[in-house]
Motif scaffolding. Sequence first.
Motif, PDB file in Angstrom:
ATOM      1  N   VAL A 196       0.855  10.865  31.051  1.00 62.41           N
ATOM      2  CA  VAL A 196      -0.241  10.208  30.808  1.00 62.41           C
ATOM      3  C   VAL A 196      -0.926  11.272  29.787  1.00 62.41           C
ATOM      4  O   VAL A 196      -0.768  12.753  30.876  1.00 62.41           O
ATOM      5  N   PRO A 197      -2.227  11.135  28.996  1.00 58.89           N
ATOM      6  CA  PRO A 197      -2.452  11.508  28.126  1.00 58.89           C
ATOM      7  C   PRO A 197      -3.582  12.995  28.785  1.00 58.89           C
ATOM      8  O   PRO A 197      -4.389  12.590  29.801  1.00 58.89           O
ATOM      9  N   ILE A 198      -3.168  13.967  28.270  1.00 58.92           N
ATOM     10  CA  ILE A 198      -4.293  14.973  29.088  1.00 58.92           C
ATOM     11  C   ILE A 198      -5.028  15.638  28.677  1.00 58.92           C
ATOM     12  O   ILE A 198      -4.643  16.719  27.606  1.00 58.92           O
ATOM     13  N   ILE A 199      -6.766  15.698  28.295  1.00 59.60           N
ATOM     14  CA  ILE A 199      -7.406  16.400  27.308  1.00 59.60           C
ATOM     15  C   ILE A 199      -7.284  17.929  28.375  1.00 59.60           C
ATOM     16  O   ILE A 199      -8.356  16.931  29.641  1.00 59.60           O
ATOM     17  N   ILE A 200      -8.041  18.987  28.029  1.00 56.47           N
ATOM     18  CA  ILE A 200      -8.612  19.641  28.844  1.00 56.47           C
ATOM     19  C   ILE A 200     -10.298  19.910  28.305  1.00 56.47           C
ATOM     20  O   ILE A 200     -10.742  20.527  26.903  1.00 56.47           O
ATOM     21  N   LEU A 201     -10.908  19.952  28.964  1.00 59.78           N
ATOM     22  CA  LEU A 201     -12.457  20.677  29.071  1.00 59.78           C
ATOM     23  C   LEU A 201     -12.703  21.858  30.011  1.00 59.78           C
ATOM     24  O   LEU A 201     -12.651  22.029  30.730  1.00 59.78           O
ATOM     25  N   SER A 202     -12.681  22.375  28.617  1.00 51.78           N
ATOM     26  CA  SER A 202     -12.915  24.349  29.703  1.00 51.78           C
ATOM     27  C   SER A 202     -13.794  24.994  28.384  1.00 51.78           C
ATOM     28  O   SER A 202     -13.623  25.129  27.639  1.00 51.78           O
ATOM     29  N   VAL A 203     -14.473  26.458  29.390  1.00 52.75           N
ATOM     30  CA  VAL A 203     -15.540  26.957  28.743  1.00 52.75           C
ATOM     31  C   VAL A 203     -14.508  28.481  27.710  1.00 52.75           C
ATOM     32  O   VAL A 203     -14.514  28.962  27.426  1.00 52.75           O
ATOM     33  N   ARG A 204     -13.157  28.704  28.297  1.00 56.73           N
ATOM     34  CA  ARG A 204     -11.788  28.586  27.709  1.00 56.73           C
ATOM     35  C   ARG A 204     -11.666  29.474  26.406  1.00 56.73           C
ATOM     36  O   ARG A 204     -11.383  27.792  26.669  1.00 56.73           O
ATOM     37  N   THR A 205     -12.145  29.968  25.642  1.00 58.02           N
ATOM     38  CA  THR A 205     -12.177  30.228  24.450  1.00 58.02           C
ATOM     39  C   THR A 205     -11.271  30.592  24.493  1.00 58.02           C
ATOM     40  O   THR A 205     -10.679  30.506  22.655  1.00 58.02           O
ATOM     41  N   ALA A 206     -10.256  31.637  24.989  1.00 57.58           N
ATOM     42  CA  ALA A 206      -9.390  32.418  24.530  1.00 57.58           C
ATOM     43  C   ALA A 206      -8.066  31.902  23.826  1.00 57.58           C
ATOM     44  O   ALA A 206      -7.749  30.734  24.352  1.00 57.58           O
ATOM     45  N   ASP A 207      -7.090  32.551  22.337  1.00 56.94           N
ATOM     46  CA  ASP A 207      -6.351  31.602  21.700  1.00 56.94           C
ATOM     47  C   ASP A 207      -5.630  31.441  22.831  1.00 56.94           C
ATOM     48  O   ASP A 207      -4.993  30.389  23.063  1.00 56.94           O
ATOM     49  N   GLU A 208      -4.712  32.746  23.713  1.00 58.90           N
ATOM     50  CA  GLU A 208      -3.460  32.359  24.799  1.00 58.90           C
ATOM     51  C   GLU A 208      -4.075  31.503  26.420  1.00 58.90           C
ATOM     52  O   GLU A 208      -2.871  30.850  26.332  1.00 58.90           O
ATOM     53  N   GLU A 209      -4.997  31.298  26.417  1.00 59.18           N
ATOM     54  CA  GLU A 209      -5.586  29.713  27.249  1.00 59.18           C
ATOM     55  C   GLU A 209      -5.276  28.585  26.224  1.00 59.18           C
ATOM     56  O   GLU A 209      -4.421  27.825  27.095  1.00 59.18           O
ATOM     57  N   ILE A 210      -5.597  28.643  25.360  1.00 56.92           N
ATOM     58  CA  ILE A 210      -5.553  27.513  24.312  1.00 56.92           C
ATOM     59  C   ILE A 210      -3.581  27.130  24.748  1.00 56.92           C
ATOM     60  O   ILE A 210      -3.263  26.104  25.141  1.00 56.92           O
ATOM     61  N   VAL A 211      -3.234  28.697  24.028  1.00 61.04           N
ATOM     62  CA  VAL A 211      -1.775  27.908  23.439  1.00 61.04           C
ATOM     63  C   VAL A 211      -1.103  27.238  24.974  1.00 61.04           C
ATOM     64  O   VAL A 211      -0.336  26.576  24.866  1.00 61.04           O
ATOM     65  N   ALA A 212      -1.742  28.306  25.831  1.00 59.23           N
ATOM     66  CA  ALA A 212      -0.323  28.483  27.388  1.00 59.23           C
ATOM     67  C   ALA A 212      -0.734  26.713  28.198  1.00 59.23           C
ATOM     68  O   ALA A 212      -0.200  25.952  28.339  1.00 59.23           O
ATOM     69  N   ALA A 213      -2.051  26.233  27.863  1.00 60.06           N
ATOM     70  CA  ALA A 213      -2.351  24.536  28.029  1.00 60.06           C
ATOM     71  C   ALA A 213      -1.796  23.656  27.381  1.00 60.06           C
ATOM     72  O   ALA A 213      -1.578  22.646  28.122  1.00 60.06           O
TER      73      ALA A 213
ATOM     74  N   GLY B 271       2.206  21.500  28.545  1.00 61.09           N
ATOM     75  CA  GLY B 271       2.286  19.641  28.549  1.00 61.09           C
ATOM     76  C   GLY B 271       1.276  18.978  27.979  1.00 61.09           C
ATOM     77  O   GLY B 271       0.426  18.256  28.214  1.00 61.09           O
ATOM     78  N   ALA B 272      -0.565  20.100  28.215  1.00 65.95           N
ATOM     79  CA  ALA B 272      -1.936  19.780  27.626  1.00 65.95           C
ATOM     80  C   ALA B 272      -1.120  18.722  26.193  1.00 65.95           C
ATOM     81  O   ALA B 272      -0.963  19.236  24.979  1.00 65.95           O
ATOM     82  N   ASP B 273      -2.372  17.989  26.471  1.00 68.06           N
ATOM     83  CA  ASP B 273      -2.404  16.558  24.300  1.00 68.06           C
ATOM     84  C   ASP B 273      -3.101  17.579  23.999  1.00 68.06           C
ATOM     85  O   ASP B 273      -3.005  17.241  22.725  1.00 68.06           O
ATOM     86  N   ASP B 274      -4.454  18.021  24.117  1.00 68.78           N
ATOM     87  CA  ASP B 274      -5.640  17.916  23.387  1.00 68.78           C
ATOM     88  C   ASP B 274      -6.797  19.343  24.221  1.00 68.78           C
ATOM     89  O   ASP B 274      -6.669  19.375  25.476  1.00 68.78           O
ATOM     90  N   TYR B 275      -7.671  19.446  23.943  1.00 69.95           N
ATOM     91  CA  TYR B 275      -8.610  20.838  24.456  1.00 69.95           C
ATOM     92  C   TYR B 275      -9.188  21.365  23.626  1.00 69.95           C
ATOM     93  O   TYR B 275      -9.398  20.802  22.235  1.00 69.95           O
ATOM     94  N   VAL B 276     -10.408  20.742  24.179  1.00 71.38           N
ATOM     95  CA  VAL B 276     -11.539  20.846  23.877  1.00 71.38           C
ATOM     96  C   VAL B 276     -12.858  21.813  24.353  1.00 71.38           C
ATOM     97  O   VAL B 276     -12.685  21.838  25.832  1.00 71.38           O
ATOM     98  N   ILE B 277     -13.771  22.231  23.303  1.00 74.84           N
ATOM     99  CA  ILE B 277     -14.095  24.089  24.450  1.00 74.84           C
ATOM    100  C   ILE B 277     -15.181  23.108  24.653  1.00 74.84           C
ATOM    101  O   ILE B 277     -16.190  22.930  24.250  1.00 74.84           O
ATOM    102  N   LYS B 278     -15.824  24.015  25.914  1.00 75.87           N
ATOM    103  CA  LYS B 278     -17.248  23.149  26.034  1.00 75.87           C
ATOM    104  C   LYS B 278     -18.424  24.333  26.260  1.00 75.87           C
ATOM    105  O   LYS B 278     -17.846  25.065  25.810  1.00 75.87           O
ATOM    106  N   PRO B 279     -19.695  24.349  25.266  1.00 72.69           N
ATOM    107  CA  PRO B 279     -20.129  22.548  25.480  1.00 72.69           C
ATOM    108  C   PRO B 279     -19.610  21.822  24.427  1.00 72.69           C
ATOM    109  O   PRO B 279     -19.629  22.159  23.615  1.00 72.69           O
ATOM    110  N   PHE B 280     -19.439  20.299  24.140  1.00 76.88           N
ATOM    111  CA  PHE B 280     -19.010  19.924  23.634  1.00 76.88           C
ATOM    112  C   PHE B 280     -19.512  19.019  22.659  1.00 76.88           C
ATOM    113  O   PHE B 280     -20.778  18.068  23.594  1.00 76.88           O
ATOM    114  N   ASN B 281     -19.707  18.484  22.012  1.00 76.82           N
ATOM    115  CA  ASN B 281     -20.252  16.781  21.220  1.00 76.82           C
ATOM    116  C   ASN B 281     -19.419  15.815  21.100  1.00 76.82           C
ATOM    117  O   ASN B 281     -18.716  15.750  21.604  1.00 76.82           O
TER     118      ASN B 281
END
Length: 238
Positions: A77-94, A98-108
């Motif tokens: 199932v597609p998984i989009i992360i919504l998180s306040v974590r902005t560190a590159d290592e967090e995004i890469v790890a997610a 197996g996450a499909d996308d990563y959106v940082i809070k606050p988001f448009n």
Amino acid sequence: MLEKKSTILVVDDEVQIRKMLSIFLDASDFKIEESESGKQATRMCASIKPDLVLLDLGLPDMDGKDVISEIRTWSQVPIIILSVRTADEEIVAALDRGADDYVIKPFNVDVLMARINANLRKAAVKEAGEPMLINGPIRMDLVRHEVYIDENKAAFTPKEYELLRYFMVNRGKMLTHKQILKEIWGPAHGEDTQYVRVYIGQLREKLETDPANPRFIITEPGIGYRMEAMASKLPVAA
């Protein structure tokens, strides 16, 4: 009444975030399910089979990355992360989990909606090879969860839609009762053939001109059913 086009599971421990997401997703004709913890989210993924998951990483009982890993053991199932974590290592790890996308809070909101629709289209293509399934006069839009018969939109319940999609993907193939039950109702219903009979009857009422003499979904006595593969209607040359 037409059904919502796709089910989205929103996983976030903040009530206000869930409420805000639910408001704009509902306005965009999505069906919303909510979870406030990782363990609950994995259970809901198995039970309701959402079309997409919006997942926060900072959950009270477990890290969101572990939720991704658990879901990925049995679901794509597609998984989009919504998180306040902005560190590159967090995004890469997610993404590596197996996450499909990563959106940082606050988001448009418009950006998030575009990401959601893009991932739903990608999932539809991955499942069926195309975002649209066509068999003769029947056309299924797998992104919008809409069914057209002779270009007239028809209303289907979620279970009817799921069953019709299974037949459309496997058109021309003979499907046993057990195959259908396992795919649509799960392994626990392997012997409940009455479920199949009832829902096949409902599909025929909506698809067939004469349900008593079906031409789309044919009964294979003692075995199961088969959807006839029909030629698509070609446009008339000018």
